[in-house]
Design a protein around this motif. Structure first.
Motif, PDB file in Angstrom:
ATOM      1  N   CYS A 202      -5.326  -4.489   2.506  1.00  0.00           N
ATOM      2  CA  CYS A 202      -4.415  -4.663   1.365  1.00  0.00           C
ATOM      3  C   CYS A 202      -3.023  -5.064   1.842  1.00  0.00           C
ATOM      4  O   CYS A 202      -2.407  -5.972   1.291  1.00  0.00           O
ATOM      5  N   ASN A 203      -2.539  -4.367   2.865  1.00  0.00           N
ATOM      6  CA  ASN A 203      -1.211  -4.671   3.406  1.00  0.00           C
ATOM      7  C   ASN A 203      -1.138  -6.144   3.800  1.00  0.00           C
ATOM      8  O   ASN A 203      -0.184  -6.853   3.478  1.00  0.00           O
ATOM      9  N   HIS A 204      -2.188  -6.600   4.454  1.00  0.00           N
ATOM     10  CA  HIS A 204      -2.230  -7.973   4.937  1.00  0.00           C
ATOM     11  C   HIS A 204      -2.328  -8.962   3.776  1.00  0.00           C
ATOM     12  O   HIS A 204      -1.636  -9.972   3.733  1.00  0.00           O
ATOM     13  N   SER A 205      -3.191  -8.656   2.816  1.00  0.00           N
ATOM     14  CA  SER A 205      -3.386  -9.562   1.680  1.00  0.00           C
ATOM     15  C   SER A 205      -2.133  -9.647   0.801  1.00  0.00           C
ATOM     16  O   SER A 205      -1.739 -10.716   0.360  1.00  0.00           O
ATOM     17  N   LYS A 206      -1.513  -8.503   0.588  1.00  0.00           N
ATOM     18  CA  LYS A 206      -0.324  -8.467  -0.289  1.00  0.00           C
ATOM     19  C   LYS A 206       0.833  -9.232   0.329  1.00  0.00           C
ATOM     20  O   LYS A 206       1.531  -9.980  -0.342  1.00  0.00           O
ATOM     21  N   SER A 207       1.039  -9.019   1.641  1.00  0.00           N
ATOM     22  CA  SER A 207       2.095  -9.716   2.373  1.00  0.00           C
ATOM     23  C   SER A 207       3.426  -9.632   1.619  1.00  0.00           C
ATOM     24  O   SER A 207       3.881  -8.536   1.307  1.00  0.00           O
ATOM     25  N   GLY A 208       4.041 -10.764   1.267  1.00  0.00           N
ATOM     26  CA  GLY A 208       5.345 -10.718   0.603  1.00  0.00           C
ATOM     27  C   GLY A 208       5.282 -10.835  -0.910  1.00  0.00           C
ATOM     28  O   GLY A 208       6.295 -11.083  -1.554  1.00  0.00           O
ATOM     29  N   ALA A 209       4.094 -10.645  -1.479  1.00  0.00           N
ATOM     30  CA  ALA A 209       3.950 -10.857  -2.922  1.00  0.00           C
ATOM     31  C   ALA A 209       4.501  -9.683  -3.740  1.00  0.00           C
ATOM     32  O   ALA A 209       4.645  -8.578  -3.237  1.00  0.00           O
TER      33      ALA A 209
END
Ligand SMILES: [Zn+2]
Length: 189
Positions: A90-97
């Motif tokens: 999740c951390n990776h997918s969310k990134s700066g969104a």
């Protein structure tokens, strides 16, 4: 022996930019007790943490409000109340969104895409948390003044420009070597 494509100076620009961004974000390293307060607010403990976005085992702290957007600091910092437990994917997918758009959006690995069933409850819980956390972005140029702020980003622009010029120079050197015929010498074949 295999030869790689020559590295480009310009391919380093993004890491230089990242350096400029990270170098001015204040470090507000949270204490254990602040972390415990955040976890308690989310109904968790340091022994039992789950990803607030999808419910899997938490391994990371995610900045709920991203520290960087469009290659500039947003003003949000690494404060205890801006950090929430998350799983790595999740951390990776969310990134700066923006978290809510991401949760319900189409990004690969986003909660809705993953089929998280209690997504509405999670959104409500996170929204309540965010309200409690009440994070306000630091207004950099308001605090330090436009002069220093502009000086800093002008330095960045100058360095980027010089790196591009250096790459052109490198390209000319490569071309010149190629055109000299030196590469077709039998010793190199
Ligand atoms: Zn997750």
């Amino acid at each position: 022996m295999r030869f790689k494509k020559p590295l480009k100076i310009t391919s380093r620009i993004s890491s230089v930019t990242n350096g400029f961004v990270q170098a001015i974000i204040p470090n507000a390293a949270p204490s254990r007790s602040e972390e415990a307060e955040v976890l308690a607010k989310l109904g968790m403990s340091s022994e039992a943490q789950e990803c607030i976005f999808c419910g899997q085992k938490a391994t990371d702290w995610d900045h709920l409000l991203p520290l960087v957007k469009q290659k500039r600091p947003t003003g949000y910092i690494n404060s205890a109340k801006n950090r929430v437990p998350a799983c790595g994917p999740c951390n990776h997918s969310k990134s700066g969104a923006e978290w809510q758009n991401w949760m319900t959006g189409k990004a690969k690995g986003a909660p809705r895409q993953k089929g998280v069933t209690d997504i509405d409850e999670r959104i409500e819980k996170i929204a309540n948390f965010a309200k409690w956390a009440d994070q306000k972005p630091i207004k950099f140029n308001g605090i330090i003044g436009a002069e220093l702020w502009d000086k800093y980003w002008n330095l960045h622009a100058e360095i980027e420009e010089k790196m591009r010029a250096a790459q052109q120079c490198a390209d000319a050197i490569q071309r010149s070597i190629k055109e000299s015929g030196a590469l077709s010498s039998p010793l190199l074949s």
